[in-house]
Scaffold this active site. Sequence first.
Site, PDB file in Angstrom:
ATOM      1  N   LYS A 268       2.159  -6.556   7.243  1.00  0.00           N
ATOM      2  CA  LYS A 268       2.643  -5.160   6.854  1.00  0.00           C
ATOM      3  C   LYS A 268       2.834  -4.300   8.087  1.00  0.00           C
ATOM      4  O   LYS A 268       1.695  -4.023   8.762  1.00  0.00           O
ATOM      5  CB  LYS A 268       1.910  -4.556   5.821  1.00  0.00           C
ATOM      6  CG  LYS A 268       2.265  -3.004   5.411  1.00  0.00           C
ATOM      7  CD  LYS A 268       1.245  -2.689   4.309  1.00  0.00           C
ATOM      8  CE  LYS A 268       1.435  -0.969   4.035  1.00  0.00           C
ATOM      9  NZ  LYS A 268       0.773  -0.568   3.124  1.00  0.00           N
ATOM     10  N   ASP A 273       3.046   6.073   6.722  1.00  0.00           N
ATOM     11  CA  ASP A 273       2.972   5.976   5.381  1.00  0.00           C
ATOM     12  C   ASP A 273       2.657   7.307   4.625  1.00  0.00           C
ATOM     13  O   ASP A 273       1.426   7.788   4.656  1.00  0.00           O
ATOM     14  CB  ASP A 273       1.921   4.887   4.741  1.00  0.00           C
ATOM     15  CG  ASP A 273       2.190   4.750   3.109  1.00  0.00           C
ATOM     16  OD1 ASP A 273       2.909   5.543   2.620  1.00  0.00           O
ATOM     17  OD2 ASP A 273       1.173   4.192   2.790  1.00  0.00           O
ATOM     18  N   LYS A 280       1.117  11.626  -0.258  1.00  0.00           N
ATOM     19  CA  LYS A 280      -0.157  11.601   0.029  1.00  0.00           C
ATOM     20  C   LYS A 280      -0.853  13.211   0.073  1.00  0.00           C
ATOM     21  O   LYS A 280       0.017  13.737   0.679  1.00  0.00           O
ATOM     22  CB  LYS A 280      -0.591  10.726   1.078  1.00  0.00           C
ATOM     23  CG  LYS A 280      -0.436   9.343   0.888  1.00  0.00           C
ATOM     24  CD  LYS A 280      -0.867   8.328   2.146  1.00  0.00           C
ATOM     25  CE  LYS A 280      -0.887   7.076   2.024  1.00  0.00           C
ATOM     26  NZ  LYS A 280      -1.563   6.526   0.909  1.00  0.00           N
ATOM     27  N   ASP A 291      -0.902   2.195   9.466  1.00  0.00           N
ATOM     28  CA  ASP A 291      -0.328   1.492   8.310  1.00  0.00           C
ATOM     29  C   ASP A 291       0.455   0.113   8.670  1.00  0.00           C
ATOM     30  O   ASP A 291       1.267  -0.467   7.927  1.00  0.00           O
ATOM     31  CB  ASP A 291       0.293   2.296   7.326  1.00  0.00           C
ATOM     32  CG  ASP A 291       0.251   1.788   5.705  1.00  0.00           C
ATOM     33  OD1 ASP A 291      -0.828   0.998   5.729  1.00  0.00           O
ATOM     34  OD2 ASP A 291       1.036   2.148   4.850  1.00  0.00           O
ATOM     35  N   ASP A 350       3.974   5.307  -3.372  1.00  0.00           N
ATOM     36  CA  ASP A 350       2.798   4.859  -2.380  1.00  0.00           C
ATOM     37  C   ASP A 350       2.274   3.667  -2.578  1.00  0.00           C
ATOM     38  O   ASP A 350       1.877   3.319  -1.547  1.00  0.00           O
ATOM     39  CB  ASP A 350       1.791   6.149  -2.556  1.00  0.00           C
ATOM     40  CG  ASP A 350       0.877   6.169  -1.426  1.00  0.00           C
ATOM     41  OD1 ASP A 350       1.248   5.689  -0.221  1.00  0.00           O
ATOM     42  OD2 ASP A 350      -0.229   6.721  -1.562  1.00  0.00           O
ATOM     43  N   GLU A 352       3.860   1.003  -1.386  1.00  0.00           N
ATOM     44  CA  GLU A 352       5.046   0.207  -0.675  1.00  0.00           C
ATOM     45  C   GLU A 352       4.823  -0.737  -0.132  1.00  0.00           C
ATOM     46  O   GLU A 352       5.710  -1.530   0.183  1.00  0.00           O
ATOM     47  CB  GLU A 352       5.519   1.540   0.050  1.00  0.00           C
ATOM     48  CG  GLU A 352       4.853   1.667   1.606  1.00  0.00           C
ATOM     49  CD  GLU A 352       3.654   2.098   1.556  1.00  0.00           C
ATOM     50  OE1 GLU A 352       3.106   2.681   0.452  1.00  0.00           O
ATOM     51  OE2 GLU A 352       2.771   1.643   2.561  1.00  0.00           O
ATOM     52  N   ARG A 354       3.175  -3.593  -0.825  1.00  0.00           N
ATOM     53  CA  ARG A 354       3.410  -4.911  -1.449  1.00  0.00           C
ATOM     54  C   ARG A 354       5.086  -4.885  -1.203  1.00  0.00           C
ATOM     55  O   ARG A 354       5.355  -6.412  -1.710  1.00  0.00           O
ATOM     56  CB  ARG A 354       2.767  -4.530  -3.040  1.00  0.00           C
ATOM     57  CG  ARG A 354       3.185  -3.775  -3.651  1.00  0.00           C
ATOM     58  CD  ARG A 354       2.269  -3.149  -4.884  1.00  0.00           C
ATOM     59  NE  ARG A 354       0.985  -2.423  -4.158  1.00  0.00           N
ATOM     60  CZ  ARG A 354      -0.054  -2.059  -5.055  1.00  0.00           C
ATOM     61  NH1 ARG A 354       0.062  -2.369  -6.623  1.00  0.00           N
ATOM     62  NH2 ARG A 354      -0.990  -1.398  -4.624  1.00  0.00           N
TER      63      ARG A 354
HETATM   64  N1  BES Z   1      -1.396   2.305   3.000  1.00  0.00           N
HETATM   65  C1  BES Z   1      -1.929   2.592   1.989  1.00  0.00           C
HETATM   66  C2  BES Z   1      -3.306   2.048   1.721  1.00  0.00           C
HETATM   67  C3  BES Z   1      -4.280   2.617   2.891  1.00  0.00           C
HETATM   68  C4  BES Z   1      -5.279   3.660   2.413  1.00  0.00           C
HETATM   69  C5  BES Z   1      -4.575   1.887   4.068  1.00  0.00           C
HETATM   70  C6  BES Z   1      -6.146   3.906   3.162  1.00  0.00           C
HETATM   71  C7  BES Z   1      -5.549   2.677   4.786  1.00  0.00           C
HETATM   72  C8  BES Z   1      -6.255   3.354   4.227  1.00  0.00           C
HETATM   73  C9  BES Z   1      -1.088   2.090   0.850  1.00  0.00           C
HETATM   74  O1  BES Z   1       0.380   1.875   0.972  1.00  0.00           O
HETATM   75  C10 BES Z   1      -1.364   2.720  -0.275  1.00  0.00           C
HETATM   76  O2  BES Z   1      -0.920   3.848  -0.462  1.00  0.00           O
HETATM   77  N2  BES Z   1      -1.892   2.556  -1.555  1.00  0.00           N
HETATM   78  C11 BES Z   1      -2.249   2.813  -2.784  1.00  0.00           C
HETATM   79  C12 BES Z   1      -1.801   2.136  -3.812  1.00  0.00           C
HETATM   80  C13 BES Z   1      -1.786   2.869  -5.118  1.00  0.00           C
HETATM   81  C14 BES Z   1      -0.754   3.650  -5.198  1.00  0.00           C
HETATM   82  C15 BES Z   1      -1.477   1.744  -6.101  1.00  0.00           C
HETATM   83  C16 BES Z   1      -3.667   3.514  -2.595  1.00  0.00           C
HETATM   84  O3  BES Z   1      -4.362   2.478  -2.129  1.00  0.00           O
HETATM   85  O4  BES Z   1      -3.922   4.242  -3.190  1.00  0.00           O
HETATM   86 ZN    ZN Z   2       1.002   2.030   3.024  1.00  0.00          ZN
HETATM   87 MN    MN Z   3       1.137   3.717   0.484  1.00  0.00          MN
END
Ligand code: BES
Ligand code: ZN
Ligand code: MN
Length: 505
Positions: A268, A273, A280, A291, A350, A352, A354
Site C-alpha cells: 500500500k 492519507d 481525518k 501511509d 478513509d 482507501e 483496501r
Molecule cells: N491509513 C489508515 C490506517 C492507519 C491509522 C495507519 C493510523 C496508521 C496509523 C487507513 O487508511 C484508515 O484510515 N483506516 C480507517 C478504516 C476505517 C475508516 C474503516 C481506520 O483505521 O480508522
Molecule cells: Zn490509509
Molecule cells: Mn484512510
Amino acid sequence: MIPAVSFSSVAKAKAQTAIILVGEGGQLFDQGRALDKETKGAISHFIKTSHVFTGKAGQIGALPGPQKHRFHRLVLLGIGKPDKLGIDEIAALGGRFQASFATMKVDSAQLQGDGFKAFTAVRPEQAAAHFAAGLALRSYSFEKYKTKEKQDKAAKPCKIEIVLPAATKATALYKHQKAVTAGVFLARDLVNEPPNILYPASFASRVRSELVPLGVKVEVLDEKKMTQLGFKAHLAVGQGSIRPPRVVVLHWAGGRSKTTKPVAFVGKGVTFDTGGINLKPSDGMADMKMDMGGAAAVVGLFKALALRNAKINAVGIIGLAENMPSDRSYRPSDVIGSLSGKTIEVLNTDAEGRLVLADALTYIQKKHDPRFVIDLATLTGAIMIALGHEYGGAFVNDDKLWGQMEAASKVTGEKLWRMPLDEAFKNSMKGSISDVQNLSTMGRYGGACSAAGFLSHFIDDKRVWAHMDIAGTAWVNKDLPLAPRHATGFGVRVLNQLLTDHYET
Ligand code: BES
Ligand code: ZN
Ligand code: MN
C-alpha cells in the site's frame, strides 16, 4: 552513520578504544582477562567499584586507558547471561550499544570478540555478524532537511574491528546483513520523506533511480495506462488529488531457472492519507505521510534482494495514490468498479488502502500466477488497538506459510502475530447494492479483521496469501533498539529472512 565494521582473526588495525564484553556479575572472557592483566587490573577494579556496571545485558561502562597505553579508552559492554540470547536479542544488544557508543565520538575501536563464544545458543560468527548488524541498523538517521548536519557530511564513520577466530564466516554473514540494512534504510528514507516531496509520480521515479542500477526491472503504469487496464478502485482513491496515481511493478529474476514461478509482494502506497471527504481529525494527521509504509517495505526488500544477488524470482507491485478531499474526490456512497470486475460501494473514503490493494492484488495474481502473495499495508488503526506498536498483524490463509513467517519473525525480532481470516469477516464486507462495500456491517469492532476480509474478496481460490497490517509497526514515536524513532522499515527484514530460509534455490 553506519560504523565501518570489519572482522579479523588477529587484530590488524591500530585502535584508540577497546570494547570489552562482560558477562553478568562482571565475568571477563579470555581477551578481556588478558587486557585486565595488561592494565594492572583496571577493568576488574572498575567493575568492582562502580556499583552500577555489573555486566547486565545492555549496560555500558567506560574508563580511560592507563597512561601511555595503546588504548586511550576501554568501553565495557554488559552481555548479561549470553547463553540465553537468540539472534534477535544479540542484534538488539548491538543496537542499544550503538546508541550510547555513537555519543562517545570514537574514531576507531577494537572489539575483543572471543566473548561471542559465550552466546551458546548461536554460533560465534552469527553472534558477531548480528551484533554488527544491530550497530548498523541503529545508526540510521534522517538528516536530509537539517541544513547544519548536512554540512558535517565529511565526518568519517567509526571503524570497528571485531576480532574473533571465525572472522571469515562472520564477514560473509555480515555482507548479507549489510545488503538487508541498505534495504531497510531505503524503506525508512521513503517513509520519512515528506509528502510534498514524495507523491505518486516522484515515488515512482525514486524507485526507478534506486533499483534499476541494481538490476531490478521497474515498470511504471501512469494514470493513462491504469485507465486502459481498468484500475478503477485505485483511480477512484487518487482522483481527488492534483497528483495523479501510479502503479509500480518490480521484477527481480535472480532464480537459477527463469521459469520458476515468482513470489509476489504487494504494498500500500498512499503517500498522504487525509481521509478524503471523510476527513481525518487534525490531531496526528501529520503522521499520515507514513501511509506508504507497505510500499516502502516492498521497495526496500527488492533493494536487499538485488544487493545480495538473491537466487529467487520475485515480483512486486506498489499502488501509489494521494487521498485528498476536493471537488473531484470520490464520495461516500459512490459505487466504483475494480480491476477484478467486482463493484464496490464506498461507504467511507478513509478506508482507501483496501481499494488500492484490491486492484494491485488482482493484477499480480492474474499476470504472474505467483507461488504466494504477501501484501503489506498500514491498513487500519484497529490493528494498533489489538497489537499496539509491538506486533504486526498477519492474516495468513496457509498454515505452512504462517509457520515459515513465524520462524522468520523470531529470528529477526520483527514480531508478527497471527490474526483470524474468517468467513464471517469476509461476509461482513458484502455489499447491499454492490458486490462488496468498503465498510464492515460489523462496524468498528474487529476492524483489522474485516479489512482483511475485504481483501480476501480479491484473492483467487487456493492462492497462498498473507496480509500484513503494519499500521502500528511501520512508524513509532520512541526509539527502538534497532531503529531511532519514526520510520522503522518494518517488513524488510522478516520477509528477507523468509525468502532466505525457504524460497531461494
Ligand atoms: N491509513 C489508515 C490506517 C492507519 C491509522 C495507519 C493510523 C496508521 C496509523 C487507513 O487508511 C484508515 O484510515 N483506516 C480507517 C478504516 C476505517 C475508516 C474503516 C481506520 O483505521 O480508522
Ligand atoms: Zn490509509
Ligand atoms: Mn484512510
